[in-house]
Scaffold this motif. Structure first.
Motif, PDB file in Angstrom:
ATOM      1  N   GLY A   1      56.016  -3.437  52.739  1.00  0.00           N
ATOM      2  CA  GLY A   1      54.957  -4.257  53.034  1.00  0.00           C
ATOM      3  C   GLY A   1      53.674  -3.963  51.768  1.00  0.00           C
ATOM      4  N   ARG A   2      53.536  -2.442  52.298  1.00  0.00           N
ATOM      5  CA  ARG A   2      52.569  -1.815  51.945  1.00  0.00           C
ATOM      6  C   ARG A   2      52.918  -1.690  50.177  1.00  0.00           C
ATOM      7  N   LYS A   3      53.733  -1.192  49.777  1.00  0.00           N
ATOM      8  CA  LYS A   3      54.125  -1.822  48.170  1.00  0.00           C
ATOM      9  C   LYS A   3      53.793  -3.243  47.471  1.00  0.00           C
ATOM     10  N   ASN A   4      54.333  -3.762  48.847  1.00  0.00           N
ATOM     11  CA  ASN A   4      54.075  -5.357  48.075  1.00  0.00           C
ATOM     12  C   ASN A   4      52.898  -5.754  47.814  1.00  0.00           C
ATOM     13  N   PHE A   5      51.691  -5.329  49.140  1.00  0.00           N
ATOM     14  CA  PHE A   5      50.216  -5.205  48.838  1.00  0.00           C
ATOM     15  C   PHE A   5      49.987  -4.759  47.249  1.00  0.00           C
ATOM     16  N   ARG A   6      50.422  -3.550  47.420  1.00  0.00           N
ATOM     17  CA  ARG A   6      50.334  -3.157  45.502  1.00  0.00           C
ATOM     18  C   ARG A   6      50.879  -3.648  44.649  1.00  0.00           C
ATOM     19  N   VAL A   7      51.337  -4.315  44.553  1.00  0.00           N
ATOM     20  CA  VAL A   7      52.385  -5.350  43.336  1.00  0.00           C
ATOM     21  C   VAL A   7      51.402  -6.769  43.406  1.00  0.00           C
ATOM     22  N   MET A   8      51.347  -7.411  45.020  1.00  0.00           N
ATOM     23  CA  MET A   8      50.234  -8.568  44.815  1.00  0.00           C
ATOM     24  C   MET A   8      48.521  -7.622  43.642  1.00  0.00           C
ATOM     25  N   GLU A   9      48.086  -6.537  44.264  1.00  0.00           N
ATOM     26  CA  GLU A   9      47.074  -6.127  43.405  1.00  0.00           C
ATOM     27  C   GLU A   9      46.916  -6.113  42.516  1.00  0.00           C
ATOM     28  N   LEU A  10      48.513  -5.551  41.368  1.00  0.00           N
ATOM     29  CA  LEU A  10      48.768  -5.471  40.165  1.00  0.00           C
ATOM     30  C   LEU A  10      48.681  -6.411  39.128  1.00  0.00           C
ATOM     31  N   LEU A  11      49.783  -7.596  40.220  1.00  0.00           N
ATOM     32  CA  LEU A  11      49.201  -9.363  39.507  1.00  0.00           C
ATOM     33  C   LEU A  11      47.375  -9.752  39.547  1.00  0.00           C
ATOM     34  N   ASP A  12      46.952  -9.538  40.635  1.00  0.00           N
ATOM     35  CA  ASP A  12      45.861  -9.686  40.350  1.00  0.00           C
ATOM     36  C   ASP A  12      45.026  -9.439  39.676  1.00  0.00           C
ATOM     37  N   GLN A  13      45.117  -8.472  39.085  1.00  0.00           N
ATOM     38  CA  GLN A  13      44.035  -7.432  38.422  1.00  0.00           C
ATOM     39  C   GLN A  13      44.891  -7.927  36.950  1.00  0.00           C
ATOM     40  N   GLY A  14      46.687  -8.384  36.245  1.00  0.00           N
ATOM     41  CA  GLY A  14      46.595  -8.283  35.666  1.00  0.00           C
ATOM     42  C   GLY A  14      46.152 -10.870  35.501  1.00  0.00           C
ATOM     43  N   HIS A  15      45.689 -10.913  36.224  1.00  0.00           N
ATOM     44  CA  HIS A  15      45.578 -12.225  35.918  1.00  0.00           C
ATOM     45  C   HIS A  15      44.255 -12.141  35.208  1.00  0.00           C
ATOM     46  N   VAL A  16      43.599 -11.387  35.951  1.00  0.00           N
ATOM     47  CA  VAL A  16      42.259 -11.105  36.044  1.00  0.00           C
ATOM     48  C   VAL A  16      41.587 -10.934  34.491  1.00  0.00           C
ATOM     49  N   GLU A  17      41.985  -9.895  33.719  1.00  0.00           N
ATOM     50  CA  GLU A  17      41.623  -9.558  32.578  1.00  0.00           C
ATOM     51  C   GLU A  17      42.425  -9.703  32.077  1.00  0.00           C
ATOM     52  N   ALA A  18      44.318 -11.229  31.578  1.00  0.00           N
ATOM     53  CA  ALA A  18      44.433 -11.445  30.095  1.00  0.00           C
ATOM     54  C   ALA A  18      43.157 -13.324  30.460  1.00  0.00           C
ATOM     55  N   PHE A  19      42.634 -13.355  31.909  1.00  0.00           N
ATOM     56  CA  PHE A  19      42.169 -14.874  31.746  1.00  0.00           C
ATOM     57  C   PHE A  19      41.002 -15.109  32.469  1.00  0.00           C
ATOM     58  N   GLY A  20      40.592 -14.026  32.803  1.00  0.00           N
ATOM     59  CA  GLY A  20      38.727 -14.334  33.000  1.00  0.00           C
ATOM     60  C   GLY A  20      38.228 -13.980  34.633  1.00  0.00           C
ATOM     61  N   ASP A  21      37.193 -13.917  34.504  1.00  0.00           N
ATOM     62  CA  ASP A  21      36.944 -13.392  35.862  1.00  0.00           C
ATOM     63  C   ASP A  21      37.492 -15.519  37.028  1.00  0.00           C
ATOM     64  N   PRO A  22      38.054 -15.436  37.894  1.00  0.00           N
ATOM     65  CA  PRO A  22      37.791 -16.644  38.054  1.00  0.00           C
ATOM     66  C   PRO A  22      36.329 -17.474  38.869  1.00  0.00           C
ATOM     67  N   SER A  23      36.185 -19.207  38.636  1.00  0.00           N
ATOM     68  CA  SER A  23      35.154 -19.170  39.219  1.00  0.00           C
ATOM     69  C   SER A  23      35.591 -20.847  39.756  1.00  0.00           C
ATOM     70  N   PRO A  24      34.601 -20.892  40.418  1.00  0.00           N
ATOM     71  CA  PRO A  24      35.044 -22.248  41.157  1.00  0.00           C
ATOM     72  C   PRO A  24      35.335 -23.629  40.433  1.00  0.00           C
ATOM     73  N   ALA A  25      36.096 -24.723  40.249  1.00  0.00           N
ATOM     74  CA  ALA A  25      36.257 -25.457  39.408  1.00  0.00           C
ATOM     75  C   ALA A  25      36.492 -27.055  39.929  1.00  0.00           C
ATOM     76  N   VAL A  26      36.492 -28.399  39.195  1.00  0.00           N
ATOM     77  CA  VAL A  26      37.499 -29.386  40.412  1.00  0.00           C
ATOM     78  C   VAL A  26      38.195 -30.048  38.821  1.00  0.00           C
ATOM     79  N   VAL A  27      39.604 -30.630  39.852  1.00  0.00           N
ATOM     80  CA  VAL A  27      40.358 -30.612  38.265  1.00  0.00           C
ATOM     81  C   VAL A  27      40.976 -31.637  39.070  1.00  0.00           C
ATOM     82  N   THR A  28      40.947 -32.453  37.755  1.00  0.00           N
ATOM     83  CA  THR A  28      41.459 -33.803  37.643  1.00  0.00           C
ATOM     84  C   THR A  28      43.082 -34.252  38.811  1.00  0.00           C
TER      85      THR A  28
END
Ligand code: SF4
Length: 362
Positions: free
Chosen positions: A94-121
């Motif tokens: 469980g602890r290692k999985n949390f670490r992996v989720m943290e890495l994935l979140d960091q990867g997404h934010v660094e690659a694609f920018g800080d998330p912000s609200p949006a309406v999707v059609t």
């Protein structure tokens, strides 16, 4: 209390050549040990999915990789019969999985920018289109780059919805919206889409023959009848989109995404003040899924019964029945927010307040 049921067919010593169905099994493994080993194996599979996505974004942790090897080793026959040790491994998982989720979140934010609200059609525009499903946002970014300068629209499906909260993906001119409902409808919705579909990870079903030629998969994802793309060259998919009949304009509603934890942390002061002022009665966290059988409605009934001055946070990707209803807003925020999804696992990522479906097919 009834003892845990036991079934293990892990090794060649197995009872009658089929499976040890009584505890203890031939080797001495009892039902508790078997259950913990299965829990570890299922947990490792889930963690491997996140870790694989994170690695594609350049994020990995040697401590996680070493743990995967050791935890797998602990589940081999005649290695570990000790419940406390296996429990310890499961907790560390469980602890290692949390670490992996943290890495994935960091990867997404660094690659694609800080998330912000949006309406999707939800729906399609007139013109050629490609539908991408699964969880791999790197595939989506690659496809968008290769479609640049063409009139081919790209749509997200299923768990790829959170892609729209990242500015570098959302602002791409070829990203046109979201299409379709839950995974079990894909055998009807994929052929109805009208263009090629790319499945990047799990939740893809084996296609019926009549649309298999339109189904593409990437790397380790593959289905009989589909076309597997081993690398990141989507030229065959783009060519297929151009060869298919043009998609019709079909607007079916909208979804709101982007309530990532960073967004909510910015609003933390307002939320805390509202709690102190009695303006928020409850925060409900719903982690369960009603599945697709009509008779199962516990979690959606629960969500529907929540008061209008409360918020509902959902977990995982199995709450599509909850999402089918509009819960409105409170204090300027959608009452329903996805706390964690299979694509963006740490912190709220996508509110799924679905507006009433309205068809404006033209
Ligand atoms: S690992 Fe043990 S319990 Fe499992 S099949 Fe082999 S002998 Fe039976």
């Amino acid at each position: 209390m009834n003892p845990l049921p036991m079934f293990c067919n892990q090794c060649e010593q197995t009872m009658g050549g089929t499976g040890c169905s009584h505890s203890p099994g031939i080797c001495g493994k009892d039902a508790d040990v078997q259950s913990l080993q299965e829990t570890i194996l299922y947990g490792l599979k889930g963690m491997a999915a996140y870790a694989s996505h994170a690695r594609r974004l350049g994020k990995h942790d040697e401590a996680v990789s070493a743990f995967v090897e050791e935890a797998l080793f602990s589940t081999m026959t005649n290695v570990n019969f000790d419940v406390p040790t296996l429990f310890e491994i499961a907790m560390e998982l469980g602890r290692k999985n949390f670490r992996v989720m943290e890495l994935l979140d960091q990867g997404h934010v660094e690659a694609f920018g800080d998330p912000s609200p949006a309406v999707v059609t939800v729906g399609t525009k007139a013109g050629p289109g490609i539908l991408m499903t699964g969880h791999d946002l790197v595939d989506l970014a690659d496809l968008l780059k290769q479609a640049e300068g063409t009139d081919v629209n790209v749509y997200t499906h299923g768990e790829m919805l959170p892609a729209h909260m990242y500015p570098k993906l959302r602002e791409h001119p070829n990203l046109a919206g979201h299409y379709g409902g839950p995974w079990q409808k894909q055998r009807a919705e994929f052929p109805a889409f009208g263009g090629p579909v790319v499945a990047t990870t799990n939740c893809v079903l084996i296609p019926h023959a009549h649309y298999a030629d339109c189904l593409f998969t990437t790397r380790f994802t593959a289905v009989p009848g589909g076309t597997r793309i081993p690398g990141n060259d989507f030229s065959a998919v783009i060519a297929k989109a151009k060869a298919c009949p043009t998609l019709a304009k079909r607007v079916e509603g909208a979804l709101e995404v982007g309530y990532h934890r960073k967004v909510l942390l910015d609003a933390a002061g307002t939320i805390v003040d509202a709690v102190k002022a009695g303006q928020i009665s409850r925060f409900f966290v719903i982690g369960g899924c009603d599945g697709y059988e009509p008779g199962r409605s516990y979690f959606s009934d629960y969500a529907e019964a929540t008061p209008p001055d409360s918020f509902i946070l959902t977990l995982g990707c199995g709450k599509f029945r909850i999402n089918a209803r509009d819960y409105g807003r409170h204090l300027g925020l959608p009452r329903l927010m996805t706390w964690a999804s299979a694509t963006t696992p740490t912190g709220p990522s996508a509110s799924r307040s679905r507006w009433p479906r309205r068809s404006t097919a033209a």
